[in-house]
Design an enzyme around this catalytic site. Sequence first.
Site, short mmCIF file in Angstrom:
data_model
loop_
_atom_site.label_atom_id
_atom_site.label_comp_id
_atom_site.label_asym_id
_atom_site.label_seq_id
_atom_site.Cartn_x
_atom_site.Cartn_y
_atom_site.Cartn_z
N PHE A 115 -2.71 -8.22 -9.99
CA PHE A 115 -1.25 -8.29 -9.88
C PHE A 115 -0.76 -9.42 -9.01
O PHE A 115 0.43 -9.70 -8.95
CB PHE A 115 -0.63 -6.95 -9.45
CG PHE A 115 -1.24 -6.27 -8.25
CD1 PHE A 115 -1.51 -6.96 -7.08
CD2 PHE A 115 -1.50 -4.91 -8.28
CE1 PHE A 115 -2.02 -6.33 -5.96
CE2 PHE A 115 -2.02 -4.26 -7.17
CZ PHE A 115 -2.28 -4.97 -6.01
N HIS A 123 2.49 -1.08 0.38
CA HIS A 123 2.17 -0.91 1.81
C HIS A 123 0.79 -1.46 2.17
O HIS A 123 0.49 -1.62 3.35
CB HIS A 123 2.33 0.55 2.24
CG HIS A 123 1.25 1.48 1.79
ND1 HIS A 123 1.07 2.72 2.35
CD2 HIS A 123 0.29 1.37 0.83
CE1 HIS A 123 0.06 3.33 1.77
NE2 HIS A 123 -0.44 2.53 0.85
#
Length: 353
Positions: A234, A252
Amino acid sequence: MDTAATRQTLADRSLIVRLAFGGMASQTLRAAVRLGVFDLLGDGRRPAAEVAADAGAEHQPMTRLLRALAGLGLLEEHEPDAFCVTPAGALLGSGSPDSLTAFVRMFTDPAIVRAWDSLDSSVRTGGIAFDSVFGTDFFSHLGRHPELSADFNAAMSQAAGETAAVLPHAYDFGRFTSVTDVGGGDGTVLAGVLAAHPALTGVLHDTEDGLARAPKTLERHGVTDRCALAAGDFFRSVPGGSDLYLMKSVLHDWSDDQAVTILRHCREVLPPGGHVLIVEPVLPEVVGTDAAAHAADGGITYLSDLNMLVNLGGKERTRRDFEEVCRRAGLSVVSVTPLVEAAPFYLIEAVAG
């Protein structure tokens, strides 16, 4: 004299002692899982001597371990030297559908714990302690240790189970035709969404290792024919073709700049009317001190934030933080909603800015 001030002092001292012993409690959990204590006890009541024999352990040390587990609320000792599992302890049996054994193994593993020894250094410098201790980043280390990688992926799946049960009914997925789960691992969350919404198709996007367990997960939920697997990175791109992009506990792990990169790749393939849905804790602007706030989280999200600091270089974020990384990626946050039945998670919904 038993004054209110004295009672408060004693309570404060008790808090500090419990916190100082916290690392011992986690290693007690680790030892019990490694020895298979909860599986050996099963659904009944057994003498410690039998548990010890089946575990290949000594009787008296095993009794001491079992009593410590009882003191932590995971076992009960109904009569001297005879124990059974509590409902909380049952979550540590490997056969339980809600098992947290992989989660415990992962988060008590030296690969996680060792870097915490350098928390003070990370606080001083902002550096990632894990990289200094192990000479590589966390995910590269996983790639070199298949058993640890398997534990990590299983732990993420176990941690996602509660969210997977709640999320499909907490958000209006019916207005979309296809959802891509970015960094979705074994597909636990996406499979739950697809199972609850038969008209929806899905794409599960992760690394080859991350997707290794996905076919079994999708088959178990009966959604294999409606979900494609897309291996990739990604940080380079995400698959196009969906009108909803979902990320659960992904951002996160990463710094703000890295989070912006991931979000920007979602923005680049987002069609008109498409949405990005982020499922993560949202820190308040000021730490809550009331009893309700403590009961809901107990400080775990802030410990997770420090774990991101020392092991990954990521962070837990406030609403303003999410709005800023989304803005930088060309997205606008339109709603932030608590996922009440899966606290401390929130739904952060964004559209093209």
